[in-house]
Write an enzyme that holds these catalytic residues in place. Structure first.
Site, PDB file in Angstrom:
ATOM      1  N   GLU A  62       0.772  -1.239   0.000  1.00  0.00           N
ATOM      2  CA  GLU A  62       0.000   0.000   0.000  1.00  0.00           C
ATOM      3  C   GLU A  62       0.803   1.288   0.000  1.00  0.00           C
ATOM      4  O   GLU A  62       0.293   2.319   0.457  1.00  0.00           O
ATOM      5  CB  GLU A  62      -0.896  -0.007   1.234  1.00  0.00           C
ATOM      6  CG  GLU A  62      -0.158   0.133   2.584  1.00  0.00           C
ATOM      7  CD  GLU A  62       0.225  -1.172   3.256  1.00  0.00           C
ATOM      8  OE1 GLU A  62       0.343  -2.184   2.537  1.00  0.00           O
ATOM      9  OE2 GLU A  62       0.409  -1.197   4.481  1.00  0.00           O
ATOM     10  N   GLU A  95      -5.717  -2.471  -0.360  1.00  0.00           N
ATOM     11  CA  GLU A  95      -4.582  -1.543  -0.367  1.00  0.00           C
ATOM     12  C   GLU A  95      -5.061  -0.094  -0.299  1.00  0.00           C
ATOM     13  O   GLU A  95      -4.411   0.755   0.302  1.00  0.00           O
ATOM     14  CB  GLU A  95      -3.701  -1.765  -1.598  1.00  0.00           C
ATOM     15  CG  GLU A  95      -3.160  -3.195  -1.777  1.00  0.00           C
ATOM     16  CD  GLU A  95      -2.532  -3.791  -0.527  1.00  0.00           C
ATOM     17  OE1 GLU A  95      -2.020  -3.021   0.309  1.00  0.00           O
ATOM     18  OE2 GLU A  95      -2.577  -5.031  -0.367  1.00  0.00           O
TER      19      GLU A  95
END
Ligand code: BES
Ligand code: ZN
Length: 874
Positions: free
Chosen positions: A263, A297
């Protein structure tokens, strides 16, 4: 005040007398020499006079100034200064060099093909503690700082980072790209990608530009993810009550990638299988995996990136919430997928791991960077979730939070004693099983810690008990705070006038499985539930919960396999994907060891259970059928092949041959291909290896990562030991990316487990060197060791590893050995159940060997759900 650098050795965390405010970083990767050079100017605030600065660095050289001590073991460097640094701000300048490594961590290289030649790209993966491999830094999540990056790269390449570029100056073959300064963020979220890419673009309702970058020529395959991304960002903005904090969001597919996705703030990286979707080439489960991964994410952009855990002990604040929210988002975007029910997959893998003595509490103490990777597992991801998060996000934006901070906010919002209740869940490992017994008009409840090995641990929880009786309209709930409790059910049950129970009487606890606990019903209650299942009174979630609990209780020898079989029989008419996938999972776990003489009959009986629905669905897609039916078809065909159902196997092989002649045949689309590949491999042997070679040929020809993963997941599934050995050796060649080894490991046939173990011992040194990071090396141990089921084998494995143990895989090894011992004891107890053969005839249906263990070839990374086989997670 410290007098010598030695005093900073062996500490869990960096000292706080100096902290970074802003990093000015200049990096110059050399994609041909696979190295990089860098210069850092770090604005540092000194809060107490010191003669030293202590920060992280690993595998970096040529560090100036010269009075630097590096403690390699601790990955820190200590800089001594002649004069004391006064309280105030200063700038620390350093030049350094490093290697673009091939280990998928830090600043590394990934390979791709361009116009028939192999090229390198430069990529970062910093979580958990590998930013220090790229530049010297205070590499802990609480040292948030602003980042201003500058990259010097070949002019013709795309160079991306967290923030948009503000300026680019070309200087012959090199260009310098200057990026905007970032807001306050943690080091593990810094990202850089340099290579050749195409992109597609869209924007959110707020006007944030969102792009998907792919290898040149593949950007059409990014459309689906782009659409999910834009919609998720719009949803999260409302849900978290805070807009997306950065000016842009890029998402990019990386051919060599250790996790499923990462992420990084404003530049999210993915493995190709988790980002790319192609209407013709991908399966329904590929599609679902892409949606979940993107939603996960992007949830981190708030939960994790904007508000960050104070230390890795609170990792669950990142991963637990991102997992939970991703299902919520996908449920909203694709209601027809029944995603919220599939969330139970996460819960059940959490329940499985947490029933091991070698589990850990949600909040786990971390004393060294090398211990962090091992906690990215089902406990951190799957054990726990909650609501009312917007004010938490607002309160801790651009800052860090601990678990208690979340409880405080929730307590304020709800007026309920959240903290007392929740600390019993986050500080304590494990979870309870609730024994439920009917005594007249009372439902008597008793809690005990549930452990798969059959013992009961000392744990005690405040358990939110929910219950319903006869109908979902009649519900009661209370908090079980003590060892035992009672629920008065007189008015609750539908007793008829003469005091006789209604034949439709049933009580289900833990409605829709929202609590993290199991329930063991007494015989009377269990019988009532079986009727309720047969007469279709229960929700999908409850049907799944009942079978999952019963299976786990049987493994722990708290209930007989005979009664488990009786229960499974109630699922005969079930045709829902979410339920059947759990039924299949449970029955697949019993190995042939358990019932050698019964196993053939048992397989036949299980086939009888699955066949009617499989026949109805057939191999061919029907116009307008649902996403879940497509998933179910694949699940059932794979299960039937693994059970050795001849008709399914020959049909798979027939279609495979047509496919070999015509790769576009509608007879074998992506969704059923894995079943056909496994069918082919069931008949392959060293003397009849055409099928294996044909699969290898397809593997070599295709450019699609999802197709490659399907094949890799099949190659080691042959019953022939020598072929399994060959597949494992193939895994070591250049033709298989190191990121993909777990597909082969996850596919190993039961017949091949012994040869796989021999292979692992022979190749251990090489394996450890090539897959050094915790999650990757743990895959080898989990997949190969956990397949055994005898004390003798457990002893043999321990003996081999004695003297070879490293922190990176210690937990995985202990958990695998525990699983082997649990299976061994379970099997002994099954063998002593004398009436098992009987049950089989009574019910016309029984347990089977190794069916449908892994029906989902798209799972990204299964460290955390390893229980379900890779690529998911333990
Ligand atoms: N933060 C993780 C990636 C990660 C995991 C980095 C372990 C370092 C160590 C990321 O958000 C993640 O959870 N990815 C998942 C996919 C997701 C759909 C659950 C993964 O990689 O499996
Ligand atoms: Zn995550």
């Amino acid at each position: 005040m410290a007098a010598s650098p030695e005093e900073f050795r062996g500490q869990a965390r960096l000292p706080h007398f100096a902290s970074p405010l802003r990093y000015d970083l200049r990096l110059r990767p050399d994609l041909t020499a696979c190295s990089f050079s860098g210069a850092a100017a770090i604005d540092v605030a000194v809060s107490a006079p010191t003669r030293f600065l202590v920060l992280n660095a690993a595998e970096l050289s040529d560090l100036a100034p010269s009075e630097v001590v590096q403690f390699e073991e601790d990955e820190i460097l200590v800089m001594g200064f002649d004069r004391e640094l006064p309280v105030g701000e200063g700038v620390l300048k350093m030049n350094f060099t490093g290697t673009l490594n091939d280990q998928m961590r830090g600043f590394y290289r990934s390979k791709y093909e361009c116009n028939g030649e192999s090229r390198n790209m430069a990529v970062t993966q910093f979580e958990a503690a590998d930013a220090r491999r790229c530049f010297p830094c205070w590499d802990e999540p609480a040292f948030k700082a602003k980042f201003k990056l500058t990259l010097e790269v070949p002019s013709e390449l795309v160079a991306l980072s967290n923030m948009p570029a503000v300026e680019e100056t070309v200087n012959g073959p090199l260009k310098t790209v200057y990026y905007e300064e970032s807001p306050l963020m943690s080091t593990y979220l810094v990202a850089i990608v340099v290579g050749s890419f195409d992109y597609i673009e869209s924007s959110t309702s707020q006007g944030t530009k969102v792009r998907v970058y792919t290898q040149v020529g593949k950007c059409n395959q990014g459309k689906f993810a782009l659409d999910v991304a834009v919609k998720s960002l719009d949803l999260y903005k409302d849900y978290f009550g805070t807009p997306y904090p950065l000016p842009k969001l890029d998402m990019i597919a990386i051919p060599d990638f250790a996790a499923g996705a990462m992420e990084n703030y404003g530049l999210v990286t993915y493995r190709e299988t988790a980002l790319l979707y192609d209407e013709l080439l991908s399966s329904a489960s590929n599609k679902q995996q892409v949606a979940i991964t993107v939603a996960h994410e992007l949830a981190h952009q708030w939960f994790g990136n904007l508000v960050t855990m104070e230390w890795w002990t609170h990792l669950w604040l990142n991963e637990g919430f991102a997992s939970w929210v991703s299902y919520l988002a996908v449920e909203y975007l694709f209601p027809e997928w029944n995603n919220w029910t599939q969330f139970l997959d996460e819960t059940t893998s959490g329940l499985r791991l947490d029933a091991l003595a070698e589990s850990h509490p949600i909040e786990v103490e971390i004393n060294h960077a090398s211990e962090i990777d091992a906690i990215f597992d089902s406990i951190s991801y799957d054990k726990g979730a909650s609501k009312a998060l917007a004010s938490y996000i607002k309160k801790y934006a651009y800052s860090n939070a601990k678990t208690e901070d979340l409880w405080a906010v929730l307590e304020e919002e709800s007026g309920e004693p959240v903290k007392d209740l929740m600390t019993t869940w986050t500080k304590q490992q494990g979870y309870p099983v609730i024994y439920a017994k009917l005594n007249g008009h009372d439902l008597e409840l008793e809690q005990a810690q549930f452990l798969s090995d059959g013992s009961s641990g000392p744990g005690m929880w405040i358990v939110p008990i929910t219950s319903c009786c006869g109908s979902y309209d009649v519900q009661k709930k209370f908090l079980l705070k003590d060892k035992t409790g009672k629920l008065h059910i007189k008015e609750f049950t539908a007793l008829s006038a003469d005091g006789e129970k209604d034949p439709n009487f049933w009580i289900k606890l833990n409605i829709d499985q929202t609590g993290f606990y199991r329930v063991k019903y007494d015989d009377e209650l269990a019988a009532g539930l079986q009727n309720a299942i047969k007469s279709k009174k229960l929700s999908l979630m409850d049907k799944i919960g009942i079978v999952d609990d019963a299976y786990a209780l049987s493994v722990a020898r708290k209930q007989t396999v005979t009664s488990l079989l009786r229960l499974l029989n109630a699922y005969r008419d079930e045709s829902d994907y979410t339920v059947l996938s759990h039924v299949c999972l449970s029955i697949s776990k019993i190995s042939v060891d358990a019932t050698p003489d019964l196993s053939k009959d048992i397989k036949q009986l299980l086939i009888n259970l699955l066949l009617p629905t499989a026949k109805k669905l057939s191999w061919d897609r029907k116009a307008g059928e649902s996403h879940l039916d497509v998933m179910l078809r694949s699940l059932l065909l794979i299960a039937l092949v693994k059970l050795g159902h001849n008709e399914t196997i020959s049909e798979g092989i027939r279609r495979f041959h047509i496919f070999l002649g015509d790769r576009k045949t509608p007879l074998l689309p992506a969704d059923t291909r894995k079943a056909a590949y496994l069918a082919v491999m069931r008949t392959v042997s060293t003397s009849n290896r055409a099928g294996y070679d044909a699969l290898l040929k397809i593997y070599r020809e295709t450019a699609e990562a999802q197709e490659k993963s399907r094949i890799l997941g099949s190659l080691s599934s042959s019953p022939d030991k020598d072929i399994v050995f060959e597949a494992l050796n193939f895994m070591l060649t250049d033709e298989v990316r190191n990121q993909d080894s777990f597909y082969i490991l996850g596919g190993i046939s039961l017949e091949g487990r012994e040869v796989a173990w021999t292979w692992l011992k022979q190749n251990w040194d090489y394996v450890l060197k090539t897959w050094p990071s915790s999650s990757l090396i743990s895959d080898f141990i989990n997949s190969i060791v956990s397949r055994f089921a005898s004390e003798a084998k457990a002893a043999e494995v321990s003996e081999f590893f004695a003297g070879r143990i490293k922190p990176s895989f210690e937990r995985a090894l202990k958990q695998s050995l525990e699983r082997v011992r649990i299976s061994a004891r379970w099997i002994e107890s099954i063998q002593s159940e004398t009436n098992l053969g009987h049950t089989r005839e009574d019910n016309g249906f029984c347990l089977a060997a190794a069916a449908a263990e892994e029906h989902d070839e798209t799972r990204v990374k299964e460290n955390r759900v390893r229980e379900r086989g890779p690529p998911k997670r333990t």
